[in-house]
Design an enzyme around this catalytic site. Structure first.
Site, PDB file in Angstrom:
ATOM      1  N   ARG A   1       0.870  -1.181   0.000  1.00 55.38           N
ATOM      2  CA  ARG A   1       0.000   0.000   0.000  1.00 55.38           C
ATOM      3  C   ARG A   1       0.908   1.232   0.000  1.00 55.38           C
ATOM      4  O   ARG A   1       2.126   1.079   0.010  1.00 55.38           O
ATOM      5  CB  ARG A   1      -0.903   0.008   1.233  1.00 55.38           C
ATOM      6  CG  ARG A   1      -0.102   0.153   2.511  1.00 55.38           C
ATOM      7  CD  ARG A   1      -0.977   0.438   3.716  1.00 55.38           C
ATOM      8  NE  ARG A   1      -0.146   0.508   4.912  1.00 55.38           N
ATOM      9  CZ  ARG A   1      -0.594   0.782   6.127  1.00 55.38           C
ATOM     10  NH1 ARG A   1      -1.878   1.021   6.317  1.00 55.38           N
ATOM     11  NH2 ARG A   1       0.217   0.828   7.158  1.00 55.38           N
TER      12      ARG A   1
ATOM     13  N   CYS B   1       2.673   6.353  -7.525  1.00 60.81           N
ATOM     14  CA  CYS B   1       3.559   7.443  -7.942  1.00 60.81           C
ATOM     15  C   CYS B   1       2.762   8.746  -7.913  1.00 60.81           C
ATOM     16  O   CYS B   1       1.736   8.854  -8.578  1.00 60.81           O
ATOM     17  CB  CYS B   1       4.069   7.185  -9.355  1.00 60.81           C
ATOM     18  SG  CYS B   1       4.749   8.681 -10.108  1.00 60.81           S
TER      19      CYS B   1
ATOM     20  N   ASN C   1      -4.199   8.202   3.077  1.00 59.57           N
ATOM     21  CA  ASN C   1      -3.775   7.732   4.399  1.00 59.57           C
ATOM     22  C   ASN C   1      -2.267   7.867   4.522  1.00 59.57           C
ATOM     23  O   ASN C   1      -1.530   7.409   3.647  1.00 59.57           O
ATOM     24  CB  ASN C   1      -4.130   6.241   4.576  1.00 59.57           C
ATOM     25  CG  ASN C   1      -3.878   5.738   5.980  1.00 59.57           C
ATOM     26  OD1 ASN C   1      -4.594   6.108   6.903  1.00 59.57           O
ATOM     27  ND2 ASN C   1      -2.866   4.929   6.164  1.00 59.57           N
ATOM     28  N   GLU C   2      -1.820   8.526   5.558  1.00 68.08           N
ATOM     29  CA  GLU C   2      -0.386   8.623   5.833  1.00 68.08           C
ATOM     30  C   GLU C   2       0.450   8.797   4.564  1.00 68.08           C
ATOM     31  O   GLU C   2       1.310   7.960   4.245  1.00 68.08           O
ATOM     32  CB  GLU C   2       0.087   7.402   6.626  1.00 68.08           C
ATOM     33  CG  GLU C   2      -0.504   7.365   8.023  1.00 68.08           C
ATOM     34  CD  GLU C   2       0.171   6.347   8.947  1.00 68.08           C
ATOM     35  OE1 GLU C   2       0.778   5.391   8.444  1.00 68.08           O
ATOM     36  OE2 GLU C   2       0.067   6.516  10.176  1.00 68.08           O
TER      37      GLU C   2
ATOM     38  N   CYS D   1      10.676   7.813 -10.410  1.00 69.13           N
ATOM     39  CA  CYS D   1      10.444   7.340 -11.772  1.00 69.13           C
ATOM     40  C   CYS D   1      10.660   8.468 -12.789  1.00 69.13           C
ATOM     41  O   CYS D   1      10.920   9.609 -12.429  1.00 69.13           O
ATOM     42  CB  CYS D   1       9.036   6.765 -11.882  1.00 69.13           C
ATOM     43  SG  CYS D   1       7.747   8.025 -11.917  1.00 69.13           S
TER      44      CYS D   1
ATOM     45  N   CYS E   1       8.276  11.337 -12.330  1.00 69.34           N
ATOM     46  CA  CYS E   1       8.697  12.207 -11.235  1.00 69.34           C
ATOM     47  C   CYS E   1       9.889  13.065 -11.664  1.00 69.34           C
ATOM     48  O   CYS E   1       9.983  14.241 -11.305  1.00 69.34           O
ATOM     49  CB  CYS E   1       9.017  11.392  -9.978  1.00 69.34           C
ATOM     50  SG  CYS E   1       7.522  10.794  -9.154  1.00 69.34           S
TER      51      CYS E   1
ATOM     52  N   GLU F   1      -5.247   8.317  14.975  1.00 71.58           N
ATOM     53  CA  GLU F   1      -4.991   6.908  15.283  1.00 71.58           C
ATOM     54  C   GLU F   1      -4.079   6.805  16.495  1.00 71.58           C
ATOM     55  O   GLU F   1      -3.167   7.611  16.669  1.00 71.58           O
ATOM     56  CB  GLU F   1      -4.240   6.197  14.135  1.00 71.58           C
ATOM     57  CG  GLU F   1      -4.999   6.021  12.858  1.00 71.58           C
ATOM     58  CD  GLU F   1      -4.165   5.273  11.803  1.00 71.58           C
ATOM     59  OE1 GLU F   1      -3.203   4.569  12.180  1.00 71.58           O
ATOM     60  OE2 GLU F   1      -4.468   5.418  10.619  1.00 71.58           O
TER      61      GLU F   1
ATOM     62  N   GLU G   1      -1.608  -7.192   9.684  1.00 69.83           N
ATOM     63  CA  GLU G   1      -1.991  -6.494  10.910  1.00 69.83           C
ATOM     64  C   GLU G   1      -2.904  -7.313  11.815  1.00 69.83           C
ATOM     65  O   GLU G   1      -3.591  -6.768  12.671  1.00 69.83           O
ATOM     66  CB  GLU G   1      -2.604  -5.129  10.562  1.00 69.83           C
ATOM     67  CG  GLU G   1      -1.508  -4.165  10.118  1.00 69.83           C
ATOM     68  CD  GLU G   1      -1.986  -2.773   9.758  1.00 69.83           C
ATOM     69  OE1 GLU G   1      -3.215  -2.575   9.636  1.00 69.83           O
ATOM     70  OE2 GLU G   1      -1.127  -1.901   9.588  1.00 69.83           O
ATOM     71  N   LYS G   2      -2.908  -8.638  11.631  1.00 67.33           N
ATOM     72  CA  LYS G   2      -3.837  -9.435  12.432  1.00 67.33           C
ATOM     73  C   LYS G   2      -3.498  -9.414  13.914  1.00 67.33           C
ATOM     74  O   LYS G   2      -4.366  -9.619  14.753  1.00 67.33           O
ATOM     75  CB  LYS G   2      -3.971 -10.857  11.908  1.00 67.33           C
ATOM     76  CG  LYS G   2      -2.759 -11.742  12.050  1.00 67.33           C
ATOM     77  CD  LYS G   2      -3.097 -13.144  11.538  1.00 67.33           C
ATOM     78  CE  LYS G   2      -1.907 -14.076  11.639  1.00 67.33           C
ATOM     79  NZ  LYS G   2      -0.757 -13.624  10.821  1.00 67.33           N
TER      80      LYS G   2
HETATM   81  C1  GLA Z   1      -0.789   3.382  10.316  1.00 67.35           C
HETATM   82  C2  GLA Z   1      -1.892   3.250   9.296  1.00 67.35           C
HETATM   83  C3  GLA Z   1      -2.935   2.249   9.678  1.00 67.35           C
HETATM   84  C4  GLA Z   1      -2.335   1.052  10.345  1.00 67.35           C
HETATM   85  C5  GLA Z   1      -1.531   1.472  11.519  1.00 67.35           C
HETATM   86  C6  GLA Z   1      -0.945   0.319  12.286  1.00 67.35           C
HETATM   87  O1  GLA Z   1      -0.970   4.410  11.193  1.00 67.35           O
HETATM   88  O2  GLA Z   1      -2.490   4.463   8.970  1.00 67.35           O
HETATM   89  O3  GLA Z   1      -3.610   1.886   8.505  1.00 67.35           O
HETATM   90  O4  GLA Z   1      -1.533   0.371   9.433  1.00 67.35           O
HETATM   91  O5  GLA Z   1      -0.463   2.273  11.062  1.00 67.35           O
HETATM   92  O6  GLA Z   1      -0.154   0.756  13.344  1.00 67.35           O
HETATM   93 ZN    ZN Z   2       7.046   8.632  -9.822  1.00 69.52          ZN
END
Ligand code: GLA
Ligand code: ZN
Length: 676
Positions: free
Chosen positions: A110, A114, A148-149, A156, A159, A307, A355-356
């Site tokens: 994930r 690019c 997300n993050e 590439c 870029c 989070e 992440e289980k």
């Molecule tokens: C990050 C992500 C989440 C998850 C947590 C696990 O903060 O945003 O999707 O993967 O880490 O700690």
């Molecule tokens: Zn790129």
């Protein structure tokens, strides 16, 4: 623009799309029991919502949001664009990243897109637009969570081309770029923009990401990548705004995260939010620093804790468990520093994949009689009790700490004087000294207005840009105290040395001149005498010649024994400019910082209790709240310094009365009028 909620939103990442309907029923029953009112949904559901290029399917998301509405819960809705769906990566391989070593990635993982790829950009904005069109009016919608993050980097060809365009904008002419990067060195003069390559393992960095032959190009690439990823965010935000002008938009940041200069992002976020996963065994001032940095993004406005884990992480080699009481303490710490939401990753543990074993409010057995669930529920009840008391409250700090990503990058990609100096460590030492002395601290960009402050701390501020030197001088002239350290004001915005005495444009203010500096291995300790007190110094020893400043401390050994290690220059009417020429140990930093704070009466009432953290917030109606956080595993016996009522217990304490705090205990005191 920030989300409006009657109380602190409480809940977190929720992925019911991984589960059958019966599990959703259990989830909502347990959410109610735990006081959970806010669900962050859709963070990783792109491949479900858009299974093929021209096929969108909102059935599951509809059900998730409708169910949340029926249960009276609010939703923080993600656009879900942080993990590519396989069909897109397969059809358009250029959406995958190329790494620092030049390897074009194939589908997997994930945070894998690019940022310069038009195919990614158009697919992501199309999805964000569709979601906004469908859910803008949904009664549950509280905020938008884009992607997300955001993080990492791509190298590439797309870029590279975008980087060249970015450089034309920034430098205008190739001559200006050659001058900024000092390209006459090692025969680098560029005669065509096309000759410029992204700085990677294949080009300027033969010995790793921090070892570049040209700091100028590497700094510009960090800035470019910050802007490229930011461009993805703003494009999605614009797509949302076509259909929804009102709902606040954010993305979850990562605190003191080196790759992205969040100060460049700040104006584009409606409100800041971040994910708090403190390093193992970090002192509590580490997450506190990150909270204050995030609060500083929007001029001190409250942020969201997007989070945190209720118990353990999974991605580290060793993932310790939060001890009983630690989650509560960490959550109140976030609120004390300005969080107006308390959200978890994650509400229900994933059954499979990496992440289980990540902690969750609800584990695989779906129980509500676990210790973690009980602690989460107890916290939910406390937040309920608190109501809106802290919402919108600001921090009345009179101490500022300048935080600068350019300086961080420049310091850590520098060949010489020492690779052992780490920007966050030095910044943290000064921050910690001020916080443990009881001062509230705003962590602000170098462009921020300095007028609200009495003290400005500028540790290892390696690059000095724009009019900062003049503004610091003005600040000191008005009676403020500036503190700078070794390796501050060494170079300009392109990381070219100043053609003046060190410390460059700050030399007149500090009243010193530095011609030489000595860097030594970690084990070499230099005593530094400050009157009765002796501190230890390491890593870098600058040799200071006072030019108006007076010595406050001196080196104790070597050929520079007796020369100043700390100086003070008196400026204007009552202002002072301090310089710390070496990496003092924490007691040394504490000693210096407390002297500076004491001048302005900024030492807090509990400064002799190092394990008790204090933080102040002032509510919109003027109510002053004092948070007391006991980070020790033992009780502590304080004396109320003002008459106050604890919002969590309802207990009152008059000034001078005992104020006990349990091990890991918390008090949220409303100070009475006369104490304000
Ligand atoms: C990050 C992500 C989440 C998850 C947590 C696990 O903060 O945003 O999707 O993967 O880490 O700690
Ligand atoms: Zn790129």
């Amino acid at each position: 623009m920030s989300p409006t909620s009657p109380k602190i939103p409480y809940g977190g990442d929720y992925n019911p799309e991984q589960w059958p309907q019966e599990v959703w029923d259990d989830d909502h029953r347990l959410f109610t029991r735990a006081g959970i009112d806010t669900l962050t949904v859709g963070v990783f559901s792109w491949s479900l919502t858009q299974p093929a290029e021209d096929a969108y399917d909102f059935t599951v998301l509809d059900r998730i949001l409708d169910r949340a509405a029926a249960e009276g819960r609010q939703v923080c809705l993600a656009t879900g664009t942080a993990a590519l769906p396989p069909w897109l990566a397969k059809r358009r391989p250029e959406v995958n990243r190329t790494d620092f070593e030049g390897r074009r990635h194939r589908y997997g993982q994930r945070h894998n897109f690019c940022p310069s790829s038009p195919a990614y950009r158009s697919a992501a904005t199309a999805l964000a637009g569709r979601l906004a069109e469908r859910y803008a009016q949904h009664p549950t919608l509280l905020a938008w969570h884009v992607n997300n993050e955001y993080g990492g980097a791509c190298y590439c060809e797309l870029c590279a081309e975008a980087f060249r365009g970015w450089l034309r904008e920034r430098h205008g002419a190739l001559d200006a770029l050659n001058d900024a990067w000092w390209t006459t060195f090692w025969s680098h003069r560029y005669t065509d923009w096309d000759q410029i390559e992204p700085p990677s393992a294949l080009t300027e960095h033969w010995r790793g990401p921090d070892r570049t032959a040209f700091q100028g190009i590497t700094l510009d690439y960090q800035r470019f990548m910050t802007d490229a990823l930011l461009g993805c965010f703003t494009a999605e935000k614009e797509a949302i705004r076509v259909h929804d002008q009102d709902t606040p938009v954010t993305t979850n940041l990562m605190g003191a995260y080196r790759p992205l200069d969040y100060h460049r992002w700040a104006p584009h976020l409606d409100f800041a939010s971040w994910d708090n996963y403190p390093p193992l065994d970090a002192p509590p001032t580490r997450p506190a620093l990150a909270h204050d940095l995030m609060r500083g993004l929007k001029d001190g406005a409250p942020f969201w804790l997007m989070e945190q884990t209720p118990s353990t992480t999974a991605c580290r080699d060793v993932n310790p468990l939060r001890r009983p009481g630690e989650l509560r303490l960490a959550t109140w710490q976030a609120v004390a520093h300005g969080a107006d939401a308390a959200l978890y990753f994650q509400l229900r543990a994933s059954r499979g994949a990496c992440e289980k074993y990540h902690g969750a409010v609800i584990g695989h057995a779906g129980r509500d009689d676990t210790r973690v669930f009980r602690e989460v529920a107890a916290l939910g009840a406390e937040l309920e009790l608190l109501g809106d008391a802290t919402l919108g409250a600001r921090t009345p700090a009179r101490t500022a700490l300048l935080f600068d990503w350019d300086s961080w990058w420049a310091l850590e990609i520098s060949d010489g004087p020492s690779r052992l100096v780490r920007y966050p460590d030095v910044v943290h030492a000064y921050y910690r000294a001020a916080r443990e002395a009881g001062a509230d601290v705003d962590v602000i960009p170098v462009t921020a207005d300095l007028t609200p402050y009495d003290v400005v701390l500028a540790p290892v501020l390696h690059l000095v840009k724009g009019d900062l030197a003049a503004r610091l001088e003005e600040f000191a002239r008005r009676g403020g105290t500036v503190l700078a350290t070794f390796l501050t004001a060494r170079s300009d915005e392109h990381d070219r040395a100043f053609l003046t005495d060190v410390p460059g444009p700050l030399a007149p203010l500090l009243g010193i001149r530095v011609d030489e500096w000595d860097a030594r291995p970690e084990g070499v300790v230099q005593p530094v005498h400050m009157g009765e007190f002796t501190a230890e110094a390491r890593l870098v020893f600058e040799i200071v010649q006072p030019r108006g400043a007076e010595p406050i401390a001196t080196y104790g050994s070597d050929f520079y024994a007796g020369t100043p290690a700390v100086t003070r220059n008196r400026v204007g009417k009552g202002g002072e400019a301090w310089y710390v020429a070496t990496a003092l140990d924490q007691p040394g930093v504490d000693h210096v910082v407390r002297r500076v704070l004491a001048r302005h009466d900024l030492i807090g009432p509990y400064a002799d209790h190092p394990r008790v953290e204090t933080a102040t917030r002032v509510a919109p109606d003027g109510t002053r709240l004092l948070f007391l956080l006991n980070h020790a595993a033992e009780p502590v016996h304080l004396t109320a310094h003002a008459t106050a009522a604890d919002l969590l217990t309802g207990k009152r304490a008059d000034q001078g009365e005992p104020l006990p705090l349990d091990p890991l205990g918390v008090a949220v005191l409303r100070l009475e009028e006369d104490a304000q």
